[in-house]
Design a protein around this motif. Sequence first.
Motif, PDB file in Angstrom:
ATOM      1  N   LEU A 200       0.806  -1.224   0.000  1.00  0.00           N
ATOM      2  CA  LEU A 200       0.000   0.000   0.000  1.00  0.00           C
ATOM      3  C   LEU A 200       0.838   1.273   0.000  1.00  0.00           C
ATOM      4  O   LEU A 200       0.297   2.357   0.194  1.00  0.00           O
ATOM      5  N   GLY A 201       2.151   1.139  -0.209  1.00  0.00           N
ATOM      6  CA  GLY A 201       3.017   2.304  -0.111  1.00  0.00           C
ATOM      7  C   GLY A 201       2.598   3.461  -1.001  1.00  0.00           C
ATOM      8  O   GLY A 201       2.206   4.531  -0.516  1.00  0.00           O
ATOM      9  N   HIS A 202       2.656   3.278  -2.303  1.00  0.00           N
ATOM     10  CA  HIS A 202       2.340   4.375  -3.226  1.00  0.00           C
ATOM     11  C   HIS A 202       0.898   4.874  -3.092  1.00  0.00           C
ATOM     12  O   HIS A 202       0.675   6.089  -3.081  1.00  0.00           O
ATOM     13  N   PRO A 203      -0.100   3.986  -2.994  1.00  0.00           N
ATOM     14  CA  PRO A 203      -1.457   4.506  -2.789  1.00  0.00           C
ATOM     15  C   PRO A 203      -1.591   5.325  -1.517  1.00  0.00           C
ATOM     16  O   PRO A 203      -2.298   6.341  -1.496  1.00  0.00           O
ATOM     17  N   MET A 204      -0.891   4.912  -0.460  1.00  0.00           N
ATOM     18  CA  MET A 204      -0.997   5.630   0.806  1.00  0.00           C
ATOM     19  C   MET A 204      -0.324   6.997   0.734  1.00  0.00           C
ATOM     20  O   MET A 204      -0.868   7.998   1.225  1.00  0.00           O
ATOM     21  N   TYR A 205       0.863   7.061   0.112  1.00  0.00           N
ATOM     22  CA  TYR A 205       1.538   8.354  -0.004  1.00  0.00           C
ATOM     23  C   TYR A 205       0.657   9.344  -0.766  1.00  0.00           C
ATOM     24  O   TYR A 205       0.397  10.466  -0.313  1.00  0.00           O
ATOM     25  N   THR A 206       0.187   8.913  -1.934  1.00  0.00           N
ATOM     26  CA  THR A 206      -0.594   9.816  -2.779  1.00  0.00           C
ATOM     27  C   THR A 206      -1.940  10.150  -2.156  1.00  0.00           C
ATOM     28  O   THR A 206      -2.526  11.186  -2.474  1.00  0.00           O
ATOM     29  N   ALA A 207      -2.435   9.279  -1.265  1.00  0.00           N
ATOM     30  CA  ALA A 207      -3.699   9.564  -0.581  1.00  0.00           C
ATOM     31  C   ALA A 207      -3.606  10.842   0.248  1.00  0.00           C
ATOM     32  O   ALA A 207      -4.613  11.534   0.448  1.00  0.00           O
ATOM     33  N   MET A 208      -2.403  11.176   0.715  1.00  0.00           N
ATOM     34  CA  MET A 208      -2.234  12.425   1.456  1.00  0.00           C
ATOM     35  C   MET A 208      -2.533  13.625   0.544  1.00  0.00           C
ATOM     36  O   MET A 208      -3.242  14.558   0.940  1.00  0.00           O
ATOM     37  N   THR A 209      -2.002  13.575  -0.657  1.00  0.00           N
ATOM     38  CA  THR A 209      -2.320  14.626  -1.632  1.00  0.00           C
ATOM     39  C   THR A 209      -3.800  14.605  -1.973  1.00  0.00           C
ATOM     40  O   THR A 209      -4.433  15.657  -2.130  1.00  0.00           O
ATOM     41  N   LEU A 238       6.136  10.905   3.887  1.00  0.00           N
ATOM     42  CA  LEU A 238       5.953   9.470   4.097  1.00  0.00           C
ATOM     43  C   LEU A 238       6.786   8.664   3.100  1.00  0.00           C
ATOM     44  O   LEU A 238       7.386   7.640   3.462  1.00  0.00           O
ATOM     45  N   HIS A 239       6.825   9.124   1.864  1.00  0.00           N
ATOM     46  CA  HIS A 239       7.607   8.437   0.838  1.00  0.00           C
ATOM     47  C   HIS A 239       9.096   8.490   1.169  1.00  0.00           C
ATOM     48  O   HIS A 239       9.811   7.478   1.074  1.00  0.00           O
ATOM     49  N   ALA A 240       9.560   9.662   1.585  1.00  0.00           N
ATOM     50  CA  ALA A 240      10.982   9.814   1.929  1.00  0.00           C
ATOM     51  C   ALA A 240      11.328   9.013   3.178  1.00  0.00           C
ATOM     52  O   ALA A 240      12.442   8.480   3.299  1.00  0.00           O
ATOM     53  N   LEU A 241      10.384   8.934   4.122  1.00  0.00           N
ATOM     54  CA  LEU A 241      10.621   8.153   5.346  1.00  0.00           C
ATOM     55  C   LEU A 241      10.840   6.688   5.014  1.00  0.00           C
ATOM     56  O   LEU A 241      11.743   6.045   5.566  1.00  0.00           O
ATOM     57  N   TRP A 242      10.039   6.163   4.097  1.00  0.00           N
ATOM     58  CA  TRP A 242      10.199   4.761   3.722  1.00  0.00           C
ATOM     59  C   TRP A 242      11.492   4.547   2.938  1.00  0.00           C
ATOM     60  O   TRP A 242      12.278   3.654   3.266  1.00  0.00           O
ATOM     61  N   ASN A 243      11.724   5.352   1.918  1.00  0.00           N
ATOM     62  CA  ASN A 243      12.931   5.183   1.108  1.00  0.00           C
ATOM     63  C   ASN A 243      14.196   5.460   1.902  1.00  0.00           C
ATOM     64  O   ASN A 243      15.148   4.676   1.893  1.00  0.00           O
ATOM     65  N   GLY A 245      14.591   5.665   5.206  1.00  0.00           N
ATOM     66  CA  GLY A 245      14.779   4.798   6.367  1.00  0.00           C
ATOM     67  C   GLY A 245      15.452   3.499   6.008  1.00  0.00           C
ATOM     68  O   GLY A 245      16.361   3.033   6.711  1.00  0.00           O
ATOM     69  N   SER A 246      15.055   2.910   4.894  1.00  0.00           N
ATOM     70  CA  SER A 246      15.644   1.635   4.489  1.00  0.00           C
ATOM     71  C   SER A 246      17.069   1.805   3.966  1.00  0.00           C
ATOM     72  O   SER A 246      17.921   0.937   4.175  1.00  0.00           O
ATOM     73  N   VAL A 247      17.341   2.933   3.307  1.00  0.00           N
ATOM     74  CA  VAL A 247      18.668   3.147   2.717  1.00  0.00           C
ATOM     75  C   VAL A 247      19.686   3.589   3.767  1.00  0.00           C
ATOM     76  O   VAL A 247      20.818   3.104   3.815  1.00  0.00           O
ATOM     77  N   LEU A 248      19.277   4.509   4.654  1.00  0.00           N
ATOM     78  CA  LEU A 248      20.216   5.104   5.610  1.00  0.00           C
ATOM     79  C   LEU A 248      20.357   4.310   6.907  1.00  0.00           C
ATOM     80  O   LEU A 248      21.433   4.274   7.500  1.00  0.00           O
ATOM     81  N   PHE A 249      19.263   3.665   7.344  1.00  0.00           N
ATOM     82  CA  PHE A 249      19.289   3.027   8.669  1.00  0.00           C
ATOM     83  C   PHE A 249      18.998   1.533   8.629  1.00  0.00           C
ATOM     84  O   PHE A 249      18.824   0.902   9.667  1.00  0.00           O
ATOM     85  N   GLY A 250      18.920   0.971   7.448  1.00  0.00           N
ATOM     86  CA  GLY A 250      18.769  -0.469   7.331  1.00  0.00           C
ATOM     87  C   GLY A 250      17.436  -0.972   7.857  1.00  0.00           C
ATOM     88  O   GLY A 250      16.398  -0.320   7.747  1.00  0.00           O
ATOM     89  N   LEU A 251      17.492  -2.147   8.508  1.00  0.00           N
ATOM     90  CA  LEU A 251      16.274  -2.801   8.982  1.00  0.00           C
ATOM     91  C   LEU A 251      15.570  -1.962  10.046  1.00  0.00           C
ATOM     92  O   LEU A 251      14.333  -1.878  10.051  1.00  0.00           O
ATOM     93  N   GLY A 253      15.481   1.331  10.390  1.00  0.00           N
ATOM     94  CA  GLY A 253      14.762   2.418   9.745  1.00  0.00           C
ATOM     95  C   GLY A 253      13.535   1.936   9.010  1.00  0.00           C
ATOM     96  O   GLY A 253      12.493   2.601   8.982  1.00  0.00           O
ATOM     97  N   LEU A 254      13.651   0.727   8.419  1.00  0.00           N
ATOM     98  CA  LEU A 254      12.516   0.156   7.701  1.00  0.00           C
ATOM     99  C   LEU A 254      11.370  -0.166   8.662  1.00  0.00           C
ATOM    100  O   LEU A 254      10.196   0.098   8.356  1.00  0.00           O
ATOM    101  N   VAL A 255      11.704  -0.697   9.828  1.00  0.00           N
ATOM    102  CA  VAL A 255      10.672  -1.023  10.828  1.00  0.00           C
ATOM    103  C   VAL A 255       9.991   0.248  11.322  1.00  0.00           C
ATOM    104  O   VAL A 255       8.758   0.290  11.474  1.00  0.00           O
ATOM    105  N   LEU A 256      10.802   1.291  11.599  1.00  0.00           N
ATOM    106  CA  LEU A 256      10.225   2.559  12.051  1.00  0.00           C
ATOM    107  C   LEU A 256       9.274   3.128  11.004  1.00  0.00           C
ATOM    108  O   LEU A 256       8.149   3.560  11.329  1.00  0.00           O
ATOM    109  N   ALA A 257       9.716   3.136   9.753  1.00  0.00           N
ATOM    110  CA  ALA A 257       8.866   3.645   8.674  1.00  0.00           C
ATOM    111  C   ALA A 257       7.591   2.816   8.549  1.00  0.00           C
ATOM    112  O   ALA A 257       6.499   3.360   8.335  1.00  0.00           O
ATOM    113  N   TYR A 258       7.724   1.501   8.715  1.00  0.00           N
ATOM    114  CA  TYR A 258       6.557   0.628   8.616  1.00  0.00           C
ATOM    115  C   TYR A 258       5.552   0.933   9.723  1.00  0.00           C
ATOM    116  O   TYR A 258       4.335   0.963   9.480  1.00  0.00           O
TER     117      TYR A 258
END
Length: 424
Positions: A200-209, A238-243, A245-251, A253-258
């Motif tokens: 649901l990542g992309h639908p959820m991000y765009t739902a904010m707009t 939200l999009h930047a948090l997911w991308n 978080g996973s790139v900079l802080f690994g697992l 960051g991914l859990v936090l974003a999730y």
Amino acid sequence: MLALSPQSVLEGRTSNRAPVSLIIGLVISGICLLLALSSLFLLVPGAPGNVVIGMLLALPTAIVLVALILLVDRLEPEPRLNLVVAFGWGAGVALLGALIVNSLGESVLAVALGPEPATVLTVAVIAPVVEESFKGALLVFLLVVRRTEIDGPTDGIVYAGMCGLGFALVENVLYYMQGLASVPGEIWGTVLIRGVVAPLGHPMYTAMTGLGIAYAATHRGAGRFFAPIVGWCAAVFLHALWNGGSVLFGLGGLVLAYLVEAVVLLVLVVVLIRDRRRLVHMIGRYLPAYVPSGLIAPNDIPMLATMKGRRHALNWAWHQAGNIGVRAMGDYQLAATELALLHSRAERRTIDPQSFFVRRDQIVILMRHARDAFFRRTPRPQPAPWARDQRSGFFVLPQQLTDMPTHKLRPVSPPPGQQPPWQR
């Protein structure tokens, strides 16, 4: 005979032809989708068959989520052409535009900062801004061209969700192709993350707009200009948090974003529930004014307020007049819902008086013809089961409008505070 088809009246069109703007948008989206799929051969090494395999892996998730959005959109469904354009825009225009801009941005940053920092900045910063901008452009387009179709938060979420799903479908094909071309077995981890854990990542991000656009479409004042910007900022965050978080802080960051996005998803569910209740409240608030004219029976109102009641009515209409009755009952239900929404827009002053009366008369005529069609095949019509007089236990037939001139189909004066502002 109606000058406009029932579908045209329900969609608020002035002719029976599909809007040219939507047809152009659909053609452009289709061309961009073909170009995007063609570009996958250049971006990802491997056999051409990987595109087909990637598509087969991505389709199940997309089908399930599209069905979920259509389930949410049942009480006041959006025009199918609009939804197809939204999905096509995400899969074509937004995806192709993001591929081009992201690739150019990463190339420029690689020259200035080096390959690794360029990749990190592109994934964590540039991609969220670019992708949410391209997807959000579709919502701005609908706000300008089809403003009257956006009646509340649910509509904003539905259109944003369809656009996001189109984008996610083609993007997932790209990632699955990369997985097929890399280490054997890695593809299943990619499918698990993108297709099962976080679909649901992309639908959820765009739902904010979409929520910001919905506010702009249904409100007056300065807030309507800032709401889309605030919604877009939330989508990018939200999009930047997911991308990021996973790139900079690994697992971690991914859990936090999730977790953050799980909370956001819960909030969206609450918004959808509250908006459903708002629509039911509008049906109960505005439609009783039409009961004295005979256009609406008193017990039609609770029937219109639930999907169970509407299904029961459709079943009755089928037994009463076959397929003609089912189509007529569906038109009647949707027209009654549109009538309530029309009064809500009038109360909020987001529609001018002349447009209000023109559209109201079109809806009333459609409802009249639909009601007539319920009994078309039955010499002695039976009353609808939901129209039972609860006090006497007898059925009460709604008054027929065949002898009433169209210009006299006006609601009686509702109680103070319920009529449009210019009628008080």
